[in-house]
Design an enzyme around this catalytic site. Sequence first.
Site, PDB file in Angstrom:
ATOM      1  N   HIS A 198      47.985  43.687  54.006  1.00 13.82           N
ATOM      2  CA  HIS A 198      47.178  43.653  55.225  1.00 13.82           C
ATOM      3  C   HIS A 198      48.044  43.171  56.392  1.00 13.82           C
ATOM      4  CE1 HIS A 198      44.130  42.581  58.142  1.00 13.82           C
ATOM      5  NE2 HIS A 198      43.331  43.403  57.495  1.00 13.82           N
TER       6      HIS A 198
ATOM      7  N   ASN B  16      36.339  43.628  53.902  1.00 12.86           N
ATOM      8  CA  ASN B  16      37.359  42.583  53.792  1.00 12.86           C
ATOM      9  C   ASN B  16      36.813  41.355  54.508  1.00 12.86           C
ATOM     10  OD1 ASN B  16      39.563  40.920  53.902  1.00 12.86           O
ATOM     11  ND2 ASN B  16      40.802  42.271  55.204  1.00 12.86           N
TER      12      ASN B  16
END
Length: 251
Positions: free
Chosen positions: A95, A9
């Site tokens: 997230h 990420n």
Amino acid sequence: MRTPIIAGNWKLNKTVSEAVDLTSELAKLVDNITDVELVVAPVFTALSNVYNVINTSNIQLAAQDLYWEDSGAFTGEVSAPMLKDVGCDYVIIGHSERRQYFGETNETVNQKVKAALSHDLKPIICVGELLKEREAGKTEAVIDDHVKGGIVDLTESEMESCVIAYEPVWAIGTGKTATPDQAQEVHSFIRDILTNCYSENLSSQIRIQYGGSVKPENAAELMSQQDVDGALVGGASLDAQSFAEIVIQSR
Ligand code: 13P
């Protein structure tokens, strides 16, 4: 047997040319890896160019977020069909940074998960407790809420396309990794939730990634835990060498 999945990420980092350089370097380092699923998640602006680099490689593309409507008057948003259009296979949803800074809730996570699935994008659904929640003995309650809230109304076959990422918020970007035992404990708890919501068969197939200060030095031990099926890597994924090392350590 679950194939491990390691995803990088990249968060809010890398211009298009930097992202292309990082991807090219990474692709060379991991080109012989066939037993681990590899994913990178650049910023929206770099998706298309990164896709051109990994198109014929063993690396897949993820976006870091999406909006649940396909199109319309939603300034600033990007939709599932648009992500498919530029080559995404996966999309990170929920997230903790989106929950903390951008008002993401279980309800919006669930809408996004459904939108992704309806366009054949595989969601990586993030869950995780804050330090104060852990210290108050609320870890299981928070994880239960995040997992169940994110997967409302998903059929068993839709759930099969999802990955869950356990990211304790106190371990993200802090250098403080959960111990392998702490990670295993929560991963096993998540698998129990899935068994209760669906079936033993389903829960045994779902990959559960760990995220939070994963680096080459701790990857092997975390990944050796029975219910840890990969990693969602932040900082260490911005360097091709360290990301590749994490991939090698996880096998
Ligand atoms: P770090 O690896 O930088 O702690 O970030 C973890 C993360 O948030 C991945 O999504």
